[in-house]
Design a protein around this motif. Structure first.
Motif, PDB file in Angstrom:
ATOM      1  N   LEU A 284       6.163 -27.117  28.874  1.00  0.00           N
ATOM      2  CA  LEU A 284       6.657 -26.001  28.086  1.00  0.00           C
ATOM      3  C   LEU A 284       8.025 -25.579  28.603  1.00  0.00           C
ATOM      4  N   VAL A 285       8.926 -25.317  27.684  1.00  0.00           N
ATOM      5  CA  VAL A 285      10.305 -25.015  28.055  1.00  0.00           C
ATOM      6  C   VAL A 285      10.759 -23.751  27.346  1.00  0.00           C
ATOM      7  N   ASP A 286      11.234 -22.799  28.104  1.00  0.00           N
ATOM      8  CA  ASP A 286      11.781 -21.607  27.474  1.00  0.00           C
ATOM      9  C   ASP A 286      13.265 -21.843  27.200  1.00  0.00           C
ATOM     10  N   ALA A 287      13.521 -22.664  26.189  1.00  0.00           N
ATOM     11  CA  ALA A 287      14.908 -23.038  25.892  1.00  0.00           C
ATOM     12  C   ALA A 287      15.698 -21.830  25.395  1.00  0.00           C
ATOM     13  N   LEU A 288      15.016 -20.937  24.674  1.00  0.00           N
ATOM     14  CA  LEU A 288      15.727 -19.781  24.127  1.00  0.00           C
ATOM     15  C   LEU A 288      16.324 -18.932  25.239  1.00  0.00           C
ATOM     16  N   GLU A 344      13.684 -20.820   9.663  1.00  0.00           N
ATOM     17  CA  GLU A 344      14.803 -21.715   9.350  1.00  0.00           C
ATOM     18  C   GLU A 344      15.417 -22.302  10.617  1.00  0.00           C
ATOM     19  N   SER A 345      15.235 -21.611  11.715  1.00  0.00           N
ATOM     20  CA  SER A 345      15.838 -22.083  12.959  1.00  0.00           C
ATOM     21  C   SER A 345      14.890 -22.926  13.807  1.00  0.00           C
ATOM     22  N   HIS A 346      13.630 -23.062  13.382  1.00  0.00           N
ATOM     23  CA  HIS A 346      12.687 -23.818  14.218  1.00  0.00           C
ATOM     24  C   HIS A 346      13.123 -25.263  14.419  1.00  0.00           C
ATOM     25  N   ASP A 347      13.569 -25.880  13.321  1.00  0.00           N
ATOM     26  CA  ASP A 347      14.003 -27.268  13.448  1.00  0.00           C
ATOM     27  C   ASP A 347      15.231 -27.384  14.347  1.00  0.00           C
ATOM     28  N   ARG A 348      16.056 -26.363  14.288  1.00  0.00           N
ATOM     29  CA  ARG A 348      17.255 -26.394  15.146  1.00  0.00           C
ATOM     30  C   ARG A 348      16.875 -26.283  16.611  1.00  0.00           C
ATOM     31  N   LEU A 349      15.909 -25.414  16.874  1.00  0.00           N
ATOM     32  CA  LEU A 349      15.448 -25.280  18.256  1.00  0.00           C
ATOM     33  C   LEU A 349      14.870 -26.614  18.736  1.00  0.00           C
ATOM     34  N   GLU A 350      14.169 -27.271  17.839  1.00  0.00           N
ATOM     35  CA  GLU A 350      13.598 -28.563  18.178  1.00  0.00           C
ATOM     36  C   GLU A 350      14.701 -29.567  18.515  1.00  0.00           C
ATOM     37  N   ARG A 351      15.745 -29.552  17.713  1.00  0.00           N
ATOM     38  CA  ARG A 351      16.838 -30.503  17.965  1.00  0.00           C
ATOM     39  C   ARG A 351      17.548 -30.204  19.281  1.00  0.00           C
ATOM     40  N   ILE A 352      17.717 -28.929  19.567  1.00  0.00           N
ATOM     41  CA  ILE A 352      18.376 -28.567  20.824  1.00  0.00           C
ATOM     42  C   ILE A 352      17.532 -29.022  22.013  1.00  0.00           C
ATOM     43  N   THR A 353      16.225 -28.820  21.873  1.00  0.00           N
ATOM     44  CA  THR A 353      15.338 -29.232  22.958  1.00  0.00           C
ATOM     45  C   THR A 353      15.353 -30.743  23.134  1.00  0.00           C
ATOM     46  N   ALA A 354      15.361 -31.443  22.003  1.00  0.00           N
ATOM     47  CA  ALA A 354      15.422 -32.904  22.072  1.00  0.00           C
ATOM     48  C   ALA A 354      16.700 -33.336  22.786  1.00  0.00           C
ATOM     49  N   ASP A 424      21.824 -17.100  14.569  1.00  0.00           N
ATOM     50  CA  ASP A 424      21.568 -18.476  14.149  1.00  0.00           C
ATOM     51  C   ASP A 424      21.766 -19.431  15.305  1.00  0.00           C
ATOM     52  N   LEU A 425      20.847 -20.353  15.441  1.00  0.00           N
ATOM     53  CA  LEU A 425      21.108 -21.452  16.353  1.00  0.00           C
ATOM     54  C   LEU A 425      22.055 -22.402  15.644  1.00  0.00           C
ATOM     55  N   PRO A 426      22.916 -23.060  16.384  1.00  0.00           N
ATOM     56  CA  PRO A 426      23.847 -23.983  15.722  1.00  0.00           C
ATOM     57  C   PRO A 426      23.088 -25.165  15.127  1.00  0.00           C
ATOM     58  N   GLN A 427      23.611 -25.645  14.010  1.00  0.00           N
ATOM     59  CA  GLN A 427      22.978 -26.778  13.356  1.00  0.00           C
ATOM     60  C   GLN A 427      23.123 -28.037  14.204  1.00  0.00           C
ATOM     61  N   ASP A 428      24.287 -28.145  14.833  1.00  0.00           N
ATOM     62  CA  ASP A 428      24.552 -29.309  15.664  1.00  0.00           C
ATOM     63  C   ASP A 428      24.381 -28.906  17.134  1.00  0.00           C
ATOM     64  N   PRO A 429      23.363 -29.415  17.804  1.00  0.00           N
ATOM     65  CA  PRO A 429      23.107 -29.003  19.182  1.00  0.00           C
ATOM     66  C   PRO A 429      24.289 -29.252  20.110  1.00  0.00           C
ATOM     67  N   GLU A 430      25.103 -30.259  19.768  1.00  0.00           N
ATOM     68  CA  GLU A 430      26.219 -30.598  20.648  1.00  0.00           C
ATOM     69  C   GLU A 430      27.126 -29.404  20.929  1.00  0.00           C
TER      70      GLU A 430
END
Ligand SMILES: Nc1nc2c(ncn2[C@@H]2O[C@H](COP(=O)(O)OP(=O)(O)OP(=O)(O)O)[C@@H](O)[C@H]2O)c(=O)[nH]1
Ligand SMILES: [Mg+2]
Length: 494
Positions: A284-288, A344-354, A424-430
């Motif tokens: 588990l990661v508290d990325a936020l 709407e930001s869940h997928d973005r959080l997922e991408r950032i974590t990835a 908003d989390l950024p769309q592009d994790p970079e």
């Protein structure tokens, strides 16, 4: 390295596990994460939802109605404390959320009676699976590299890190004390203790809420378990060791001996007796939290996760792979507390974590079927709404911030509800990582650091668990918990 002995012991352990597994099949699920990542809440919610028929539509064995009975059982390992499943929900610590801290390893057994999906399996499988859920501090995994380091290497790495970035100011006192004490001075318990305390205070300082730097080894200095105050924890790395070996009777020799004792009596047994027996693992990661704290925290978390992931594929490290036979075949990296964001930001959080783990996963050859990344909330403390803001529909989340949280300078008392726009989390994790690296792919000038996006994550209180009049407890609302269960356990109940 006594890897041969370790190997034999692990083989024995595994053999015993397998033998008892023939009668009563069991899967050992490790749940870990750095402190406050959400381990205890995850386990509590998972068990609660299983026991109380929670909504788990993506968890196929439950959705298809093949699970007939779920019960808590006494856990089989006598030397490991039982995970206090009943505690977090019955006695929440006032003000501060849901549960006490994971101080040491603990374990819980849930047993499911099910009907196999395939006729052939139905004939041969006992239709019963025990899930042993093992909760342990992620900090302990960071100790693995120590097994390959002698005291000099450990001192050099630790001091080098302590002198860089924000850590430099936090470590000043400890490093000053260490150079005053002098490595070659005569050993005495008093200065050993003072140094160890000062070193621990430095590690604690890094971890403090407003900095959120990830923990550095030795893991037990912050999560001592039952070892608090023992000599194996009363040491400190030493800066600028002179060449040669530690003089007899010196502080240096004393620290070195204790460091080796820590490895032999604390680190090795944990990996041998607990870690090596796991089948599945969720991290588990508290990325936020890290995103919220900024760039240094984010790249620090990336580093800590790389160290954690390295434990799961010791194959890349030959001396390590001999320490334990490889057994974990599925690892899930899960960003927790997704309920702090609009869906709407869940997928973005997922991408950032990835993105946080991608380099490490690649390096150890772990991308692919055995590894998955998702964003989830073990417990959903918020609901979503839309508010009208200057004629625009703005997606917000509504919840009760825990006492002491602030929004725009306004302090909350833990009772009042509010709606916030979390940002908003950024769309592009970079974007986040370029910022963390201090360089930008998009802008040519080296000075033009892209700013971190404006984010505002507030910690919310858990929902009240209502009981129906029949005394039936309602299921705990969650986000994607069932998806996590399907990845971690679905095939074992096929
Ligand atoms: N909103 C929300 N908050 C969560 C969730 N999971 C954990 N939290 C919050 O995070 C805090 C820490 O969660 P724990 O489960 O105690 O974390 P832990 O990893 O067991 O922490 P330690 O045992 O102290 O290392 C909780 O008190 C909650 O406030 C979640 O899914 N949603
Ligand atoms: Mg805990």
């Amino acid at each position: 390295m006594s890897s041969f002995k370790d190997d034999a012991l692990i083989a024995l352990d595994n053999l015993a596990d397998r033998a008892s597994g023939l009668v009563n099949p069991a899967v050992r699920l490790g749940v870990t994460g750095l402190s406050r990542a959400g381990k205890t809440v995850f386990i509590s919610s998972l068990v609660h939802n299983l026991l109380n028929g929670g909504r788990l539509p993506v968890f196929e064995p439950i959705r298809s109605g093949r699970v007939s009975k779920v019960r808590l059982e006494p856990q089989p390992d006598d030397a490991v404390p039982r995970f206090q499943y009943e505690r977090p929900y019955r006695r929440p610590r006032p003000g501060s959320g849901m549960a006490g801290s994971t101080r040491a390893i603990s374990q819980l057994r849930v047993t499911l009676d099910y009907e196999s999906a395939s006729g052939w399996n139905r004939m041969f499988s006992p239709g019963r699976l025990s899930i042993d859920i093992v909760d342990y501090p992620g900090e302990w995994l960071l100790d693995l590299p120590l097994l390959a380091q002698d005291f000099r290497q450990f001192s050099e790495t630790t001091v080098q890190r302590a002198r860089a970035g924000t850590r430099a100011s936090l470590s000043r006192e400890w490093l000053a004390l260490a150079s005053v004490s002098g490595a070659t001075a005569a050993a005495d318990e008093g200065s050993a203790r003072r140094l160890a305390e000062s070193f621990t205070a430095y590690l604690q300082g890094c971890k403090a809420d407003d900095r959120s730097l990830s923990t550095l080894p030795p893991g037990r200095f912050l999560m001592p378990g039952d070892l608090e105050g023992s000599p194996a924890l009363t040491f400190s790395p030493l800066p600028d060791l002179p060449a040669g070996r530690a003089p007899k009777g010196s502080l240096w020799a004393m620290m070195e001996r204790r460091y080796e004792a820590y490895k032999t009596h604390v680190v090795s047994p944990f990996f041998r007796e607990h870690f090596a027996r796991l089948d599945r693992q969720i991290v588990l990661v508290d990325a936020l939290q890290a995103i919220n704290r900024g760039q240094e925290a984010l790249s620090d978390l990336e580093q800590a996760l790389a160290d954690v992931l390295a434990c799961f594929r010791p194959g890349t490290n030959s001396w390590l792979s001999s320490l334990f036979t490889r057994r974990i075949d599925r690892v899930l990296i899960a960003a927790t507390k997704a309920d702090h964001l609009h869906h709407e930001s869940h997928d973005r959080l997922e991408r950032i974590t990835a993105r946080l783990v991608s380099r490490a996963a690649e390096r150890i050859g772990m991308s692919g079927a055995g590894l998955d990344v998702m964003a989830l909330a073990s417990v959903r403390a918020t609901r979503e709404a839309t508010v009208n803001h200057d004629g625009h529909a703005l997606p917000v989340i509504v919840g009760t911030p825990i006492a002491g949280e602030r929004i725009n300078g306004e302090m909350f008392d833990g009772e009042r509800k509010t709606a916030i726009f979390p940002g908003d989390l950024p769309q592009d994790p970079e974007v986040l990582f370029e910022a963390a690296d201090g360089r930008s792919r998009t802008s040519k000038s080296a000075e033009a650091k892209p700013a971190m996006p404006e984010l505002n994550f507030v910690r919310f209180r858990p929902p009240h668990l209502e009981e129906t009049r029949g005394g039936l407890k309602l299921s705990v609302p969650h986000i994607r918990l069932d998806r996590a269960m399907q990845f971690l356990l679905g095939d074992r109940l096929a």
